[in-house]
Design an enzyme around this catalytic site. Structure first.
Site, PDB file in Angstrom:
ATOM      1  N   ARG A 122       0.820  -1.229   0.000  1.00  0.00           N
ATOM      2  CA  ARG A 122       0.000   0.000   0.000  1.00  0.00           C
ATOM      3  C   ARG A 122       0.847   1.270   0.000  1.00  0.00           C
ATOM      4  NH1 ARG A 122      -3.306  -2.828   3.899  1.00  0.00           N
ATOM      5  NH2 ARG A 122      -4.953  -3.896   2.751  1.00  0.00           N
ATOM      6  N   LYS A 144       3.133  11.830 -10.646  1.00  0.00           N
ATOM      7  CA  LYS A 144       2.192  11.031 -11.440  1.00  0.00           C
ATOM      8  C   LYS A 144       2.870   9.702 -11.767  1.00  0.00           C
ATOM      9  CE  LYS A 144      -0.712  14.296 -13.958  1.00  0.00           C
ATOM     10  NZ  LYS A 144      -1.020  14.836 -15.296  1.00  0.00           N
ATOM     11  N   GLU A 186       8.801  18.428 -24.466  1.00  0.00           N
ATOM     12  CA  GLU A 186       8.220  18.848 -23.183  1.00  0.00           C
ATOM     13  C   GLU A 186       8.777  20.213 -22.763  1.00  0.00           C
ATOM     14  OE1 GLU A 186       5.710  17.578 -21.576  1.00  0.00           O
ATOM     15  OE2 GLU A 186       5.586  15.435 -22.021  1.00  0.00           O
ATOM     16  N   LYS A 223       7.115  23.670 -13.186  1.00  0.00           N
ATOM     17  CA  LYS A 223       6.223  22.539 -12.901  1.00  0.00           C
ATOM     18  C   LYS A 223       6.003  22.379 -11.398  1.00  0.00           C
ATOM     19  CE  LYS A 223       5.202  17.730 -13.657  1.00  0.00           C
ATOM     20  NZ  LYS A 223       5.395  16.519 -14.439  1.00  0.00           N
ATOM     21  N   GLU A 233      -4.334  17.567  -9.827  1.00  0.00           N
ATOM     22  CA  GLU A 233      -4.872  17.983 -11.133  1.00  0.00           C
ATOM     23  C   GLU A 233      -6.386  18.253 -11.102  1.00  0.00           C
ATOM     24  OE1 GLU A 233      -2.936  16.291 -14.731  1.00  0.00           O
ATOM     25  OE2 GLU A 233      -4.974  16.109 -15.481  1.00  0.00           O
ATOM     26  N   ARG A 237      -3.178  22.327 -12.891  1.00  0.00           N
ATOM     27  CA  ARG A 237      -2.231  21.312 -13.403  1.00  0.00           C
ATOM     28  C   ARG A 237      -2.649  20.776 -14.771  1.00  0.00           C
ATOM     29  NH1 ARG A 237       0.902  16.411 -10.130  1.00  0.00           N
ATOM     30  NH2 ARG A 237       2.085  15.728 -11.945  1.00  0.00           N
ATOM     31  N   ASN A 241      -1.005  19.491 -19.551  1.00  0.00           N
ATOM     32  CA  ASN A 241      -1.403  18.523 -20.584  1.00  0.00           C
ATOM     33  C   ASN A 241      -1.448  19.148 -21.976  1.00  0.00           C
ATOM     34  OD1 ASN A 241      -1.711  16.485 -18.667  1.00  0.00           O
ATOM     35  ND2 ASN A 241      -3.795  17.145 -18.185  1.00  0.00           N
ATOM     36  N   HIS A 244      -1.234  17.090 -25.080  1.00  0.00           N
ATOM     37  CA  HIS A 244      -1.278  15.687 -24.669  1.00  0.00           C
ATOM     38  C   HIS A 244      -2.566  14.950 -25.059  1.00  0.00           C
ATOM     39  CE1 HIS A 244       2.350  16.672 -22.532  1.00  0.00           C
ATOM     40  NE2 HIS A 244       2.449  15.471 -22.015  1.00  0.00           N
ATOM     41  N   HIS A 248      -1.547  11.757 -26.770  1.00  0.00           N
ATOM     42  CA  HIS A 248      -1.841  10.410 -26.253  1.00  0.00           C
ATOM     43  C   HIS A 248      -2.624   9.599 -27.284  1.00  0.00           C
ATOM     44  CE1 HIS A 248      -1.348  11.520 -21.680  1.00  0.00           C
ATOM     45  NE2 HIS A 248      -0.206  11.413 -22.327  1.00  0.00           N
ATOM     46  N   HIS A 260       6.612   9.271 -26.806  1.00  0.00           N
ATOM     47  CA  HIS A 260       5.741  10.255 -26.159  1.00  0.00           C
ATOM     48  C   HIS A 260       6.031  11.686 -26.631  1.00  0.00           C
ATOM     49  CE1 HIS A 260       3.263  12.039 -23.053  1.00  0.00           C
ATOM     50  NE2 HIS A 260       4.294  12.737 -22.604  1.00  0.00           N
TER      51      HIS A 260
HETATM   52  N1  GLY Z   1       3.129  15.528 -17.253  1.00  0.00           N
HETATM   53  C1  GLY Z   1       2.081  16.352 -16.807  1.00  0.00           C
HETATM   54  C2  GLY Z   1       1.944  16.380 -15.332  1.00  0.00           C
HETATM   55  O1  GLY Z   1       2.802  15.856 -14.608  1.00  0.00           O
HETATM   56  O2  GLY Z   1       0.969  16.892 -14.836  1.00  0.00           O
END
Ligand code: GLY
Length: 360
Positions: A122, A144, A186, A223, A233, A237, A241, A244, A248, A260
């Site tokens: 956990r 993330k 990025e 960031k 998010e 946040r 994206n 993205h 994606h 990516h």
């Molecule tokens: N890669 C986008 C984020 O970490 O929110």
């Protein structure tokens, strides 16, 4: 070259250390964030021959017990099977709640090893040792973690902040140019979101001349601020994206064979052109439309600005995107360099928006 440190004020707080020679010193450098324990290094078949021995030696000399799990490199392996093998490995090695996972590699490794750490018992600690520009400027920071499912990218994951990030800029010297460009995508995204000065340098083709530590520190610092204000998010946040949603979808349509950063570059170009053609951008006063500047910067960096997949196929792929909420999806729209906004649309609008931006 100097070593820079940035503090990310999340729960838990952690330090991102950026500079040369850090993998050789990772043992002593991790001692403060991670008391001596069993450290399971998770890495892939590309990175292991380059850096695993260096990392193991430094950790062992600092007093850690070390074991290592190597999985086959590539996004195609960022799946439940590999995750399950990593979890079994952690159990076979008898890691306990006071032990730690070290993710040594790029974004795939960091995301998947982080998720294994979040799930095992956990949740145990993990540290990020990014070896690519993409993981250095983006994925190693922010907590993330994820794997891909057949239905799409990063669909199973958890938020878990790392205990520390050590970003050794020497690793960037061994990167093939396409892998470097992946990370540059990025960095360009960050510049479009928040850093017109950085964008000007990237636009002038200056990326090879930039101090990598300064580039990484600039992106991480932006960031970190966003993540501190919106860790899970819920709002701001989502801006990270940018590019993205379509990116994606491109990755999914290609069966994860398009990397990516390349997919995000094409996604960024498509949404930028759509924004221009739909009147969502502003004239930036420097004689060029924002979309044109973004596309030429991506091209100059060796990145794609379109894709072979149709608007229909991309919109279909995006339907299972985790950014979807019911019948709506939030896309990120670049208005000008340094000014991007969130736009909530109905899922049925997405195909037309993508079609508008697809043509170069
Ligand atoms: N890669 C986008 C984020 O970490 O929110």
């Amino acid at each position: 070259m100097s070593i820079q440190t940035l503090r990310v004020h999340t729960a838990p707080e952690y330090t991102v250390t950026i500079g040369p020679g850090l993998l050789k010193e990772c043992g002593p450098r991790l001692r403060e964030a991670v008391p001596l324990c069993h450290m399971a290094v998770v890495t892939d078949s590309t990175v292991a021959p380059l850096y695993l021995e260096t990392v193991k030696t430094s950790l062992q000399e600092a007093g850690y017990q070390v074991s290592a799990y190597i999985f086959p490199a590539g996004e195609a392996h960022k799946n439940l099977d590999t995750l399950s093998s990593i979890l079994e490995f952690l159990a076979e090695e008898h890691l306990t709640r006071t032990d730690c996972v070290a993710a040594l590699g790029g974004g795939v490794t960091g995301d998947m090893a982080g998720l294994a750490a979040a799930l095992y018992l956990r949740g145990i600690k993990y540290v990020q040792l990014p070896t690519t520009l993409l993981s250095a400027v983006d994925s190693s920071v922010g907590g993330k973690t994820a794997i891909d499912l057949s239905a799409g990218k990063n669909l199973a994951g958890a938020f878990l902040q790392p205990a520390a990030v050590l970003c050794d800029t020497d690793c960037l010297e061994t990167l093939p140019s396409a892998v470097f460009a992946d990370g540059a995508a990025e960095a360009i995204k960050t510049a479009v979101l928040a850093d017109p000065g950085l964008f000007n340098s990237l636009e002038d083709g200056m990326i090879p001349a930039l101090d990598p530590a300064a580039l990484i520190a600039g992106c991480v610092s932006y960031k970190a601020g966003v993540v501190e204000r919106d860790e899970k998010e819920q709002g701001e946040r989502k801006l990270l994206n940018l590019g993205h949603t379509v990116g994606h979808a491109i990755e999914k349509c290609s069966n994860f064979t398009i990397p990516h950063g390349h997919a995000v570059a094409a996604g960024l170009a498509i949404i930028a052109r759509a924004s221009k053609r739909l009147g969502w951008t502003l004239e930036d006063g420097i004689n060029a439309w924002t979309a044109d500047r973004i596309c030429s910067t991506l091209s100059l960096t060796g990145l794609p600005i379109s894709t072979e997949y149709s608007a229909g196929a991309l919109a279909q792929a995006a339907l299972s995107d985790k950014k979807r909420a019911g019948d709506s999806i939030t896309i990120v729209v670049p208005r000008t360099i340094g000014d991007c906004v969130l736009k909530k649309i109905h899922v049925t609008e997405l195909e037309a928006i993508i079609r508008t931006g697809l043509e170069v």
